[in-house]
Design an enzyme around this catalytic site. Structure first.
Site, PDB file in Angstrom:
ATOM      1  N   PHE A   1       0.898  -1.149   0.000  1.00 49.32           N
ATOM      2  CA  PHE A   1       0.000   0.000   0.000  1.00 49.32           C
ATOM      3  C   PHE A   1       0.934   1.195   0.000  1.00 49.32           C
ATOM      4  O   PHE A   1       1.737   1.353   0.919  1.00 49.32           O
ATOM      5  CB  PHE A   1      -0.897  -0.044   1.232  1.00 49.32           C
ATOM      6  CG  PHE A   1      -1.878   1.089   1.350  1.00 49.32           C
ATOM      7  CD1 PHE A   1      -2.604   1.524   0.256  1.00 49.32           C
ATOM      8  CD2 PHE A   1      -2.102   1.712   2.577  1.00 49.32           C
ATOM      9  CE1 PHE A   1      -3.518   2.561   0.361  1.00 49.32           C
ATOM     10  CE2 PHE A   1      -3.022   2.745   2.702  1.00 49.32           C
ATOM     11  CZ  PHE A   1      -3.728   3.169   1.595  1.00 49.32           C
TER      12      PHE A   1
ATOM     13  N   VAL B   1       1.219   4.258   0.648  1.00 48.95           N
ATOM     14  CA  VAL B   1       1.455   5.210   1.727  1.00 48.95           C
ATOM     15  C   VAL B   1       2.142   4.560   2.931  1.00 48.95           C
ATOM     16  O   VAL B   1       2.610   5.259   3.827  1.00 48.95           O
ATOM     17  CB  VAL B   1       0.140   5.877   2.205  1.00 48.95           C
ATOM     18  CG1 VAL B   1      -0.549   6.574   1.048  1.00 48.95           C
ATOM     19  CG2 VAL B   1      -0.786   4.880   2.858  1.00 48.95           C
ATOM     20  N   SER B   2       2.211   3.247   2.969  1.00 50.92           N
ATOM     21  CA  SER B   2       2.757   2.530   4.126  1.00 50.92           C
ATOM     22  C   SER B   2       4.277   2.613   4.172  1.00 50.92           C
ATOM     23  O   SER B   2       4.955   2.140   3.250  1.00 50.92           O
ATOM     24  CB  SER B   2       2.336   1.059   4.057  1.00 50.92           C
ATOM     25  OG  SER B   2       3.140   0.256   4.884  1.00 50.92           O
ATOM     26  N   PRO B   3       4.861   3.180   5.243  1.00 46.46           N
ATOM     27  CA  PRO B   3       6.323   3.212   5.352  1.00 46.46           C
ATOM     28  C   PRO B   3       6.975   1.826   5.310  1.00 46.46           C
ATOM     29  O   PRO B   3       8.000   1.659   4.642  1.00 46.46           O
ATOM     30  CB  PRO B   3       6.568   3.927   6.685  1.00 46.46           C
ATOM     31  CG  PRO B   3       5.368   4.796   6.857  1.00 46.46           C
ATOM     32  CD  PRO B   3       4.230   3.973   6.316  1.00 46.46           C
TER      33      PRO B   3
END
Length: 215
Positions: free
Chosen positions: A7, A9-11
């Site tokens: 995903f 946006v997931s760091p």
């Protein structure tokens, strides 16, 4: 071909994308649409019962924690040992900083992001902002001892922590005067092509998503 379920946006997902760029791994990036609940579908839960991203598939091997994925990619595909040294003493220092990211940096980000993105909270408690500030202090101390988190060379610990920090600074700005070593470390990493390619797009999407959730 390796598959990485992510995903953007997931760091943690971004750290693994950076690693694939760094190690020149042919990878199929599969976006998991959280808004449509793809992370809760039975076929995804078979890969990862925790329904989180990222998930790595490499043949019969399925790994579902970003830190474990980074270790695996470095061991299997990394041509430069410096990114994840095989020497037990050096590796222990890298592992230590990977766990620092997992238990300190990322948890302080998650404690803010989860209520905003999942529970519908529209503000950030001061105590959570203070916790980020404390984490910056930890980073500054580590980076005052060595140029990078686990020594004088970039390792997968830096990749992991950098992806998280680029999420934290969206929430609470990093004071360059107070944390000059950390600021220099961020600037060092962000100009590296494999980091920019694997991280920049996700950070911009993260900024937009965060802005849409805050009251």
């Amino acid at each position: 071909m390796v598959k990485l379920y992510k995903f953007e946006v997931s760091p943690p997902a971004r750290s693994c994308i950076i690693a694939c760029e760094l190690f020149n791994i042919p990878v199929e990036l599969v976006e998991v649409n959280y808004a449509e609940g793809e992370h809760l579908k039975p076929e995804y839960l078979k890969k990862n019962p925790l329904h989180t991203v990222p998930v790595l598939e490499d043949g019969s091997v399925v790994v579902n924690d970003s830190h474990a994925i980074l270790m695996y990619l470095a061991d299997v595909y990394g041509k430069q040992e410096s990114f994840y040294p095989k020497d037990p003493k050096q590796r222990a220092l890298v592992n230590q900083k990977l766990f620092f990211n997992s238990t300190i940096l990322f948890m302080r980000l998650k404690n803010i992001a989860y209520p905003l993105f999942v529970e519908g909270i529209t503000d950030i408690p001061k105590k959570n902002l203070d916790a980020i500030e404390e984490a910056y202090g930890f980073l500054e101390e580590f980076l005052s001892r060595t140029k990078y988190l686990a020594g004088d060379n970039i390792t997968i610990a830096d990749i992991s922590a950098y992806a998280t920090v680029t999420g934290l600074v969206v929430i609470k700005e990093l004071n360059a005067q107070k944390y000059p070593k950390t600021q220099a470390w961020v600037q060092d990493l962000e100009k590296r092509p494999y980091v920019e390619k694997g991280n920049a797009k996700g950070v911009e999407e993260y900024k937009l998503l965060l802005k849409s959730k805050l009251g």
